[in-house]
Write a protein that holds these residues in place. Structure first.
Motif, PDB file in Angstrom:
ATOM      1  N   UNK A   8    -115.595  -5.547  -5.037  1.00  0.00           N
ATOM      2  CA  UNK A   8    -116.148  -6.653  -6.161  1.00  0.00           C
ATOM      3  C   UNK A   8    -117.582  -5.269  -5.842  1.00  0.00           C
ATOM      4  N   UNK A   9    -117.971  -4.393  -6.922  1.00  0.00           N
ATOM      5  CA  UNK A   9    -119.545  -3.752  -6.640  1.00  0.00           C
ATOM      6  C   UNK A   9    -120.237  -3.911  -7.921  1.00  0.00           C
ATOM      7  N   UNK A  30    -107.813 -13.499  -3.372  1.00  0.00           N
ATOM      8  CA  UNK A  30    -107.596 -12.006  -2.659  1.00  0.00           C
ATOM      9  C   UNK A  30    -107.648 -13.103  -1.408  1.00  0.00           C
ATOM     10  N   UNK A  31    -107.231 -12.654   0.221  1.00  0.00           N
ATOM     11  CA  UNK A  31    -107.550 -13.325   1.288  1.00  0.00           C
ATOM     12  C   UNK A  31    -108.978 -12.778   2.100  1.00  0.00           C
ATOM     13  N   UNK A  32    -109.751 -11.656   1.401  1.00  0.00           N
ATOM     14  CA  UNK A  32    -110.910 -10.932   1.914  1.00  0.00           C
ATOM     15  C   UNK A  32    -111.506 -10.568   0.235  1.00  0.00           C
ATOM     16  N   UNK A  33    -112.870 -10.165   0.505  1.00  0.00           N
ATOM     17  CA  UNK A  33    -113.513  -9.890  -0.934  1.00  0.00           C
ATOM     18  C   UNK A  33    -115.116  -8.952  -0.197  1.00  0.00           C
ATOM     19  N   UNK A  34    -114.768  -7.620  -0.680  1.00  0.00           N
ATOM     20  CA  UNK A  34    -116.164  -6.706   0.010  1.00  0.00           C
ATOM     21  C   UNK A  34    -116.650  -6.750  -0.889  1.00  0.00           C
ATOM     22  N   UNK A  71    -116.078 -12.620   3.323  1.00  0.00           N
ATOM     23  CA  UNK A  71    -117.082 -12.113   2.209  1.00  0.00           C
ATOM     24  C   UNK A  71    -117.118 -10.977   3.422  1.00  0.00           C
ATOM     25  N   UNK A  72    -117.331 -10.032   2.835  1.00  0.00           N
ATOM     26  CA  UNK A  72    -117.992  -8.625   3.867  1.00  0.00           C
ATOM     27  C   UNK A  72    -118.587  -7.678   2.699  1.00  0.00           C
ATOM     28  N   UNK A  73    -120.185  -7.366   3.604  1.00  0.00           N
ATOM     29  CA  UNK A  73    -120.948  -6.450   2.378  1.00  0.00           C
ATOM     30  C   UNK A  73    -121.084  -5.498   3.049  1.00  0.00           C
ATOM     31  N   UNK A  74    -121.170  -4.270   1.953  1.00  0.00           N
ATOM     32  CA  UNK A  74    -121.457  -2.976   2.142  1.00  0.00           C
ATOM     33  C   UNK A  74    -121.642  -2.584   1.676  1.00  0.00           C
ATOM     34  N   UNK A  75    -122.372  -0.997   2.051  1.00  0.00           N
ATOM     35  CA  UNK A  75    -123.145  -0.506   0.800  1.00  0.00           C
ATOM     36  C   UNK A  75    -122.376   0.363   0.502  1.00  0.00           C
ATOM     37  N   UNK A  76    -122.325   1.289  -0.765  1.00  0.00           N
ATOM     38  CA  UNK A  76    -122.193   2.524  -0.981  1.00  0.00           C
ATOM     39  C   UNK A  76    -122.576   3.242  -1.708  1.00  0.00           C
TER      40      UNK A  76
END
Length: 166
Positions: A8-9, A30-34, A71-76
């Motif tokens: 999810x961006x 979902x099992x995991x949402x990034x 939930x996992x949070x990343x930058x892109x």
């Protein structure tokens, strides 16, 4: 069985109740949402990447408790499909507020589907109570001292008030 990962961006500047609404739907699928926070050198955000991560993380712990670990949070930077593949996502989550969003998001889904056919775009319509919320309007209201509490999680409202006090 392989874990289902959704991506999810957005800018999440700031995170709104609309974002929270879409995240609830994504977690049901979902099992995991990034959560991918897009970083654009040409834009000056109100909150730093680190502040946005902290605000989303604090909200998630309050809203989901132990389930917040999903939930996992990343930058892109760059193409959404590239970063989604890096995180082994199979779903791209896109929130829809209205027909204008749908028109734009359908074009994006078509382009993304051509570049990465293994990624499936899932449109999640916003609940009626949050359809009118945009981060841009929230920032404008906050900058003028208006009440933003109905539009954002409590921790985000507090951060906005602090940001505009200075």
């Amino acid at each position: 069985m392989k874990q289902r990962i959704a991506f999810y961006a957005g800018s999440f500047d700031p995170m709104t109740n609309g974002h929270a609404d879409v995240l609830a739907g994504a977690l049901a699928l979902a099992d995991q949402v990034v959560i991918g926070i897009g970083i654009q050198a040409s834009k000056q955000p109100l909150f730093t990447f680190e502040e946005r991560v902290a605000l989303i993380s604090e909200w998630a712990k309050a809203a989901y408790g132990a389930d917040a670990q999903r939930l996992k949070i990343v930058s892109f930077k760059g193409l959404l499909v590239d970063v989604a593949r890096e995180h082994e996502a199979t779903l791209l989550i896109r929130g829809l507020r209205d027909g204008t969003d749908l028109d734009y998001e359908m074009q994006m889904a078509g382009m993304n589907g051509t570049m990465a056919p293994q990624l499936h775009t899932v449109f999640l319509p916003a609940s009626p109570a949050v359809r009118s919320i945009t981060a841009t309007l929230v920032r404008q209201i906050a900058s003028m001292g208006g009440n933003i509490h109905p539009f954002v999680p409590a921790n985000v409202a507090n951060a906005l008030v602090s940001k505009f006090k200075n």
